[in-house]
Scaffold this motif. Structure first.
Motif, PDB file in Angstrom:
ATOM      1  N   ASP A  83       5.425  12.376  17.792  1.00 36.39           N
ATOM      2  CA  ASP A  83       6.036  11.218  17.631  1.00 36.39           C
ATOM      3  C   ASP A  83       5.828  10.535  16.465  1.00 36.39           C
ATOM      4  OD1 ASP A  83       7.021  12.030  20.102  1.00 36.39           O
ATOM      5  OD2 ASP A  83       5.978  10.249  21.184  1.00 36.39           O
ATOM      6  N   ASN A  84       6.827   9.938  15.821  1.00 37.88           N
ATOM      7  CA  ASN A  84       6.734   9.068  14.537  1.00 37.88           C
ATOM      8  C   ASN A  84       5.664   8.025  14.782  1.00 37.88           C
ATOM      9  OD1 ASN A  84       7.209   6.768  12.563  1.00 37.88           O
ATOM     10  ND2 ASN A  84       8.626   8.095  11.606  1.00 37.88           N
ATOM     11  N   GLN A  85       4.486   7.867  13.969  1.00 37.66           N
ATOM     12  CA  GLN A  85       3.469   7.044  14.128  1.00 37.66           C
ATOM     13  C   GLN A  85       3.847   5.520  14.104  1.00 37.66           C
ATOM     14  OE1 GLN A  85       3.360   9.709  12.569  1.00 37.66           O
ATOM     15  NE2 GLN A  85       1.621  10.983  13.021  1.00 37.66           N
ATOM     16  N   LYS A  90      10.789  10.129  19.116  1.00 42.61           N
ATOM     17  CA  LYS A  90      10.197  11.437  19.804  1.00 42.61           C
ATOM     18  C   LYS A  90      10.321  12.430  18.588  1.00 42.61           C
ATOM     19  CE  LYS A  90       9.120   9.551  23.461  1.00 42.61           C
ATOM     20  NZ  LYS A  90       7.678   9.222  23.690  1.00 42.61           N
ATOM     21  N   GLY A  91       9.123  13.154  18.529  1.00 42.84           N
ATOM     22  CA  GLY A  91       9.164  14.421  17.803  1.00 42.84           C
ATOM     23  C   GLY A  91       9.665  15.670  18.309  1.00 42.84           C
ATOM     24  N   GLY A  92       9.689  15.509  19.705  1.00 44.69           N
ATOM     25  CA  GLY A  92      10.305  16.777  20.220  1.00 44.69           C
ATOM     26  C   GLY A  92       9.260  17.850  20.732  1.00 44.69           C
ATOM     27  N   ALA A  93       9.801  19.180  21.360  1.00 45.77           N
ATOM     28  CA  ALA A  93       9.067  20.017  21.962  1.00 45.77           C
ATOM     29  C   ALA A  93       8.453  20.780  20.747  1.00 45.77           C
ATOM     30  CB  ALA A  93       9.912  20.849  22.689  1.00 45.77           C
ATOM     31  N   ASP A  94       7.041  21.255  21.223  1.00 49.06           N
ATOM     32  CA  ASP A  94       6.459  22.552  20.355  1.00 49.06           C
ATOM     33  C   ASP A  94       7.598  23.302  20.062  1.00 49.06           C
ATOM     34  OD1 ASP A  94       4.210  20.843  20.567  1.00 49.06           O
ATOM     35  OD2 ASP A  94       2.948  22.213  21.828  1.00 49.06           O
ATOM     36  N   THR A  95       7.305  24.132  18.763  1.00 55.17           N
ATOM     37  CA  THR A  95       8.275  25.078  18.425  1.00 55.17           C
ATOM     38  C   THR A  95       7.437  26.183  17.966  1.00 55.17           C
ATOM     39  OG1 THR A  95       8.408  24.079  16.197  1.00 55.17           O
ATOM     40  CG2 THR A  95      10.163  23.614  17.817  1.00 55.17           C
TER      41      THR A  95
END
Length: 201
Positions: A83-85, A90-95
């Protein structure tokens, strides 16, 4: 095989690349220059790296331009998307990516000098880092067709219709630019693309 070490340059797949890291006979590389301009996504809507159009393009049309021999050297990896600090978006799922953009953590804390203290200690009035000189900014500068230009990271901006970017002067745009129109103040200009990948040595 040319002498490959961290911060050296190499030619691969028709592009010039900079070596950012070497681990177990593989190297993390990023294009020396911005190779094209594209929107982060093809619609103005909440999105994360996992589902954005730029990720689809890099792992599809762009990846498919490489020869079979070159593709055999590109190592797919699992990328975390925090996520943005500053804003918590939300940064979302691992890819799993063959080709990807760097994250803000990778650019700020690891591969272009260590500015992690600025990432983790936000100033009271800060929205961008442009208000504060950072000794590592010069390492992050890049050019598009000979001119300094800004380039995308995969991390989310202040809200999910923005993505973090590196300004033309090397500063971190942690609030982000518009995923569809980029920097609207520049006349809806698209962000620069500097692909990264792990290469088998």
């Amino acid at each position: 095989m040319e002498d490959i070490k961290i911060d050296s340059s190499l030619s691969f797949g028709g592009y010039n690349w900079r070596v950012l890291d070497i681990q177990n006979n593989r190297a993390l590389i990023i294009t020396e220059d911005i190779i094209e301009q594209r929107a982060y996504h093809d619609a103005y809507k909440d999105i994360t790296w996992a589902d954005c159009a730029l990720r689809k393009y890099l792992n599809g049309e762009f990846y498919d331009k490489f020869s079979a021999t070159d593709k055999s050297r590109i190592i797919p990896v699992i990328n975390r998307n925090p996520d943005n600090q500053w804003y918590g978006s939300k940064g979302g799922a691992d890819t799993q990516d063959s080709v990807f953009l760097l994250s803000i953590e990778e650019v700020v804390c690891k591969y272009f000098g260590d500015s992690s203290s600025k990432l983790h200690n936000r100033g009271k009035n800060q929205r961008y880092w442009f208000e504060r000189k950072d000794e590592n900014n010069s390492k992050r500068k890049s050019k598009f067709e000979g001119y300094g230009w800004w380039w995308w990271l995969r991390s989310p901006g202040r809200v999910s219709v923005k993505a973090v970017y590196i300004h033309g002067d090397g500063n971190i745009g942690i609030q982000g630019n518009n995923i569809l129109k980029g920097n609207i103040s520049d006349g809806e200009c698209k962000g620069g693309v500097r692909p990264s990948l792990w290469l088998k040595l």
